[in-house]
Design an enzyme around this catalytic site. Sequence first.
Site, PDB file in Angstrom:
ATOM      1  CE  LYS A  64     -10.789 -14.314   8.968  1.00  0.00           C
ATOM      2  NZ  LYS A  64      -9.547 -14.915   8.449  1.00  0.00           N
ATOM      3  CB  SER A  77      -6.863 -13.397  10.897  1.00  0.00           C
ATOM      4  OG  SER A  77      -7.301 -14.126   9.763  1.00  0.00           O
ATOM      5  CB  SER A 110      -6.239 -16.983   9.047  1.00  0.00           C
ATOM      6  OG  SER A 110      -5.348 -15.955   9.380  1.00  0.00           O
TER       7      SER A 110
HETATM    8  N1  GLN Z   1      -0.909 -14.805  10.702  1.00  0.00           N
HETATM    9  C1  GLN Z   1      -0.618 -14.731   9.302  1.00  0.00           C
HETATM   10  C2  GLN Z   1      -0.541 -13.281   8.903  1.00  0.00           C
HETATM   11  O1  GLN Z   1      -0.642 -12.463   9.748  1.00  0.00           O
HETATM   12  C3  GLN Z   1      -1.641 -15.450   8.508  1.00  0.00           C
HETATM   13  C4  GLN Z   1      -2.930 -14.738   8.452  1.00  0.00           C
HETATM   14  C5  GLN Z   1      -3.931 -15.386   7.548  1.00  0.00           C
HETATM   15  O2  GLN Z   1      -3.824 -16.559   7.208  1.00  0.00           O
HETATM   16  N2  GLN Z   1      -4.897 -14.597   7.118  1.00  0.00           N
HETATM   17  O3  GLN Z   1      -0.392 -12.958   7.775  1.00  0.00           O
END
Ligand code: GLN
Length: 471
Positions: free
Chosen positions: A64, A139, A163
Amino acid sequence: MEAVIDTLRLTAEDAQGLVEHKELSPAELHAAYRHAIAQRDPELHCYLRTIEEPVGEGIPIALKDVISTQGVETTAGSKILAGYVPVFDATVAERCKGAGLTLLGKTNTDEFAMGSSTENSAFGPSRNPWDPTRVPGGSGGGSAAAVSAGLAPWALGSDTGGSIKQPSALCGNVGLRPTYGTVSRYGVVAFASSLDQIGPVAKNVRDCALLYSIIAGRDPRDATTVELPEQVTLPTDERLDGLRIGVPKQVDGLTAIEPGVRAAFDQAIARARELGAEVGECDLPLSFEYGMACYYLVAPAEASSNLARYDGVRYGTRVDGSTYREMVERTRDAGFGPEPKRRIMLGTYALSAGYYDAFYGQAQRVRTLLIREHRDALDKFDIIATPTAPTVAFPIGDKAADPLAMYACDVLTIPSCLAGLPGLNVPCGLSEGLPVGLQLIGAQFGENTLFRAGHALEQAIGFDTVPTRYR
Ligand code: GLN
């Protein structure tokens, strides 16, 4: 020898076996993945950049784009980091190299990992391999979609509030968010430091465990890390006799859970019973009531502080101005997209004098209650099980204009993240032709238990991880 390699089905463990027995050379392996990427990535956009000439001679991996890679641009999906080429490797990247893994490329992410669909990436969304009109989750949608479409045998993601787990659910992969403190964050672009964890995305539980064993362990450069109390064991179990699984009673009342998701989840729980598990009801009232609110104070507060470093001086993008202040303002205005800006404002507000105690301080107290509530539940059960996401993959654009609807995607993944606990997504069936994920939450350092349970269930469920349209 001209080997025909089906990257859609090949697991990392199998690839390793083929290489060890000289049935396949690492170069052939790479060529196969590069071929798959050339074929399918123009449509799916899993990768922000690929490495043409692999360094090293091992199993490929995708990382990532929040993970710093020496000599390879690292943007975290943000324009403000465009052109930033780290001069060092994150510890996890270094450990992958040390294990002989070879970088295929950097995968797409919501900007600074803020989002649940990859639509917040400054470089355009990724698409779900099961249905390219839909999101792969976020994400880490790029990593999940890449593994699902055979564009990488496995990948690393980062998980702050879901994410790794949520995109794995939406793409039909196995994904682990490890116990907080077991994997180094050194060299990882920080979002919310008390929540961020790096973890594996793979086609099956054994690969997931194998990759976890490569990246986990204490790192002197990240003081929040610890040595694993027990070695990672690759699971072989077929039964779950004696395993105690708790299903939170709040899951029943959660109307956001789609009927098809609920049905697949219920079936997975029935399988667990058949395999010998003792299933009971657990109670997490505060987690479901206050988890989201708590997360959306803690995470933006930490983000507002972490993102202060993007000032036009140290990294990537700079927009000049006549004074230092003007330069910083212009750089941040041009460099950050709407979601990081929204969170910087929310977080700065929550931390500001006069409001700190009412917002950030209160959220920290709630977090302590959530930790206790999970600990009590995990005194009685070895694993807590819920669906990973309330819905299957949704159409691109569906929630993009509604931040609260997007935040709600993580209602089931967030509470255990706040509690610092490990969570594993295991695909458990299809609804409307799209993958449904089962979330297994373990006690602190309970990864081996998650792997054992995940593996046994995976065998019993027999989910085919290859997207229907590629079969
Ligand atoms: N969707 C969650 C957020 O927007 C989690 C994102 C993540 O785990 N990086 O914060």
